[in-house]
Design a protein around this motif. Structure first.
Motif, mmCIF file in Angstrom:
data_model
loop_
_atom_site.group_PDB
_atom_site.id
_atom_site.type_symbol
_atom_site.label_atom_id
_atom_site.label_comp_id
_atom_site.label_asym_id
_atom_site.label_seq_id
_atom_site.Cartn_x
_atom_site.Cartn_y
_atom_site.Cartn_z
ATOM 1 N N ASP A 57 6.463 23.210 -70.853
ATOM 2 C CA ASP A 57 7.417 24.101 -70.194
ATOM 3 C C ASP A 57 6.625 24.918 -69.180
ATOM 4 O OD1 ASP A 57 9.124 26.160 -69.423
ATOM 5 O OD2 ASP A 57 10.115 26.250 -71.373
ATOM 6 N N LEU A 58 6.726 24.534 -67.908
ATOM 7 C CA LEU A 58 5.927 25.179 -66.870
ATOM 8 C C LEU A 58 6.378 26.605 -66.607
ATOM 9 C CD1 LEU A 58 5.734 22.059 -64.562
ATOM 10 C CD2 LEU A 58 3.795 23.121 -65.726
ATOM 11 N N THR A 59 7.658 26.880 -66.814
ATOM 12 C CA THR A 59 8.147 28.235 -66.635
ATOM 13 C C THR A 59 7.583 29.156 -67.713
ATOM 14 O OG1 THR A 59 10.195 27.407 -65.647
ATOM 15 C CG2 THR A 59 10.204 29.684 -66.433
ATOM 16 N N ALA A 60 7.567 28.678 -68.939
ATOM 17 C CA ALA A 60 7.037 29.458 -70.058
ATOM 18 C C ALA A 60 5.515 29.376 -70.155
ATOM 19 C CB ALA A 60 7.656 28.980 -71.368
ATOM 20 N N GLN A 61 4.903 28.461 -69.387
ATOM 21 C CA GLN A 61 3.446 28.265 -69.433
ATOM 22 C C GLN A 61 2.983 27.974 -70.871
ATOM 23 O OE1 GLN A 61 1.013 28.677 -66.343
ATOM 24 N NE2 GLN A 61 2.992 27.684 -65.962
ATOM 25 N N HIS A 62 3.670 27.015 -71.482
ATOM 26 C CA HIS A 62 3.377 26.688 -72.880
ATOM 27 C C HIS A 62 3.529 25.183 -73.090
ATOM 28 C CE1 HIS A 62 2.649 28.275 -76.933
ATOM 29 N NE2 HIS A 62 3.416 27.297 -77.378
ATOM 30 N N MET A 63 2.703 24.640 -73.989
ATOM 31 C CA MET A 63 2.723 23.209 -74.265
ATOM 32 C C MET A 63 2.783 22.970 -75.769
ATOM 33 S SD MET A 63 0.135 20.250 -72.812
ATOM 34 C CE MET A 63 -1.362 21.094 -73.341
ATOM 35 N N TRP A 64 3.586 21.971 -76.157
ATOM 36 C CA TRP A 64 3.716 21.569 -77.558
ATOM 37 C C TRP A 64 3.366 20.089 -77.685
ATOM 38 C CZ3 TRP A 64 7.327 24.265 -74.791
ATOM 39 C CH2 TRP A 64 7.702 25.533 -75.267
ATOM 40 N N TYR A 65 2.874 19.728 -78.860
ATOM 41 C CA TYR A 65 2.663 18.316 -79.169
ATOM 42 C C TYR A 65 3.537 17.937 -80.346
ATOM 43 C CZ TYR A 65 0.428 13.965 -80.711
ATOM 44 O OH TYR A 65 0.192 12.668 -81.091
ATOM 45 N N TYR A 66 4.437 16.961 -80.111
ATOM 46 C CA TYR A 66 5.313 16.440 -81.158
ATOM 47 C C TYR A 66 4.819 15.060 -81.561
ATOM 48 C CZ TYR A 66 8.823 20.093 -80.663
ATOM 49 O OH TYR A 66 9.476 21.300 -80.670
ATOM 50 N N GLU A 67 4.706 14.861 -82.885
ATOM 51 C CA GLU A 67 4.281 13.578 -83.425
ATOM 52 C C GLU A 67 5.356 13.077 -84.373
ATOM 53 O OE1 GLU A 67 -0.086 12.271 -84.442
ATOM 54 O OE2 GLU A 67 0.789 13.322 -86.168
ATOM 55 N N LYS A 68 5.990 11.969 -83.996
ATOM 56 C CA LYS A 68 7.083 11.388 -84.766
ATOM 57 C C LYS A 68 8.169 12.431 -85.063
ATOM 58 C CE LYS A 68 4.203 7.816 -86.847
ATOM 59 N NZ LYS A 68 3.687 7.190 -88.095
ATOM 60 N N GLY A 69 8.482 13.212 -84.047
ATOM 61 C CA GLY A 69 9.572 14.174 -84.136
ATOM 62 C C GLY A 69 9.203 15.524 -84.706
ATOM 63 N N LYS A 70 7.975 15.691 -85.165
ATOM 64 C CA LYS A 70 7.549 16.950 -85.775
ATOM 65 C C LYS A 70 6.545 17.649 -84.869
ATOM 66 C CE LYS A 70 5.367 18.892 -89.911
ATOM 67 N NZ LYS A 70 4.741 18.586 -91.235
ATOM 68 N N MET A 71 6.783 18.954 -84.622
ATOM 69 C CA MET A 71 5.855 19.715 -83.816
ATOM 70 C C MET A 71 4.605 20.022 -84.639
ATOM 71 S SD MET A 71 4.476 22.830 -82.742
ATOM 72 C CE MET A 71 5.521 24.206 -83.207
ATOM 73 N N VAL A 72 3.443 19.559 -84.169
ATOM 74 C CA VAL A 72 2.216 19.693 -84.952
ATOM 75 C C VAL A 72 1.175 20.588 -84.283
ATOM 76 C CG1 VAL A 72 2.524 17.471 -86.101
ATOM 77 C CG2 VAL A 72 1.259 17.574 -83.938
ATOM 78 N N TRP A 73 1.404 20.968 -83.027
ATOM 79 C CA TRP A 73 0.393 21.767 -82.315
ATOM 80 C C TRP A 73 1.012 22.357 -81.067
ATOM 81 C CZ3 TRP A 73 -1.832 20.817 -77.412
ATOM 82 C CH2 TRP A 73 -2.989 21.552 -77.123
ATOM 83 N N GLU A 74 0.496 23.534 -80.638
ATOM 84 C CA GLU A 74 0.984 24.159 -79.422
ATOM 85 C C GLU A 74 -0.095 25.047 -78.827
ATOM 86 O OE1 GLU A 74 4.037 27.246 -79.977
ATOM 87 O OE2 GLU A 74 3.776 26.924 -82.136
ATOM 88 N N THR A 75 0.044 25.332 -77.536
ATOM 89 C CA THR A 75 -0.928 26.172 -76.861
ATOM 90 C C THR A 75 -0.350 26.740 -75.577
ATOM 91 O OG1 THR A 75 -3.204 26.252 -76.034
ATOM 92 C CG2 THR A 75 -1.933 24.308 -75.466
ATOM 93 N N ASP A 76 -0.866 27.894 -75.139
ATOM 94 C CA ASP A 76 -0.538 28.433 -73.827
ATOM 95 C C ASP A 76 -1.344 27.702 -72.761
ATOM 96 O OD1 ASP A 76 1.295 30.365 -74.692
ATOM 97 O OD2 ASP A 76 -0.280 31.845 -75.068
ATOM 98 N N VAL A 77 -0.839 27.691 -71.526
ATOM 99 C CA VAL A 77 -1.498 26.983 -70.433
ATOM 100 C C VAL A 77 -1.490 27.845 -69.172
ATOM 101 C CG1 VAL A 77 -0.676 24.783 -71.387
ATOM 102 C CG2 VAL A 77 0.555 25.860 -69.479
ATOM 103 N N VAL A 78 -2.226 27.396 -68.185
ATOM 104 C CA VAL A 78 -2.134 27.926 -66.825
ATOM 105 C C VAL A 78 -1.972 26.716 -65.913
ATOM 106 C CG1 VAL A 78 -3.290 29.136 -64.949
ATOM 107 C CG2 VAL A 78 -3.539 29.972 -67.286
ATOM 108 N N SER A 79 -0.851 26.621 -65.228
ATOM 109 C CA SER A 79 -0.594 25.478 -64.348
ATOM 110 C C SER A 79 -0.971 25.828 -62.910
ATOM 111 C CB SER A 79 0.872 25.058 -64.439
ATOM 112 O OG SER A 79 1.719 26.091 -63.956
#
Length: 243
Positions: A120-142
């Motif tokens: 989500d570039l507006t929120a500056q945040h990234m998630w990783y979904y594995e087989k439908g389950k969110m397993v990791w997330e982090t803030d970013v700078v685009s």
């Protein structure tokens, strides 16, 4: 078979020729149904519900080689061959997508699957979904929001990784960069990737507006390492601006 028969022009001696225009029309129908390369897609986002991710500059998806397919089909008919052949795609080497559902339900909205990186570039945040389950997330700078440094949305794909990579290039506005990053995770064909940016004072928020990258996704060293070590090659990366 009955449809193919309509493509044949028979001679009195029993020989026949193939109406190539009808073959081309057939291939065009396949392309309209199955192509997903740089198409808009419906996507269920983490915080904003169902959205439409615009085609943008993403590289994930299928794109039928129209000329190659028409030639393949014509050659098979002329040779009297009855067989199954895989479709020919321009971007097949860069796509990992294998559709396992009902072929009649294939759409551009169904090829992302349940394992992906969501950005989500507006929120500056990234998630990783594995087989439908969110397993990791982090803030970013685009990328800094200018004409030459902005990070465009689209459905990308993690297709190349490198340790201790040297990133060196320049933008149309004359800005340049030359730096070594510990973890380079390339998601595009135009130099956009996910990498560590230890020079950033923090990640997330509005930092990208004045200290944004040249288009890449800056993350912490630990986050870049996580993507490098845990996110499989060819994983879709769904990037979008939500306002």
């Amino acid at each position: 078979g009955s449809r193919f028969l309509d493509w044949l022009d028979f001679e009195e001696d029993g020989s026949y020729t193939v109406d190539e225009d009808k073959v081309i029309n057939y291939v065009a129908e396949l392309a309209a149904k199955y192509n997903t390369y740089r198409t808009d897609r419906k996507f269920k986002s983490t915080n904003r519900g169902e959205i439409t991710v615009e085609a943008g500059e993403g590289i994930y998806g299928w794109w039928i080689d129209d000329d190659g397919m028409a030639r393949l089909v014509t050659d098979m008919i002329e040779a009297g061959v009855s067989d199954e052949e895989d479709a020919l795609f321009y971007h097949d080497p860069y796509s990992s997508f294998v559709y396992e559902g009902d072929p009649d339900s294939w759409t551009a909205e169904s090829d992302i699957g349940s394992t992906y990186l969501e950005l989500d570039l507006t929120a500056q945040h990234m998630w990783y979904y594995e087989k439908g389950k969110m397993v990791w997330e982090t803030d970013v700078v685009s990328g800094k929001p200018t004409a030459t440094r902005n990070t465009p949305g689209g459905v990308y794909k993690l297709w190349y990784k490198e340790r201790n990579a040297r990133l060196k290039d320049s933008n149309a506005d004359g800005s340049k960069w030359d730096t070594i990053v510990a973890y380079w995770n390339n998601i595009s064909m135009n130099g956009i990737g996910i990498h560590d940016a230890t020079w950033q004072p923090y990640f997330g928020g509005d930092l990208y507006k004045w200290n944004g990258s040249h288009g890449c996704i800056n993350v912490s060293l630990d986050a870049a390492k996580y993507v490098y070590e845990n996110v499989p090659m060819n994983t879709p990366v769904v990037a979008y601006w939500s306002d």
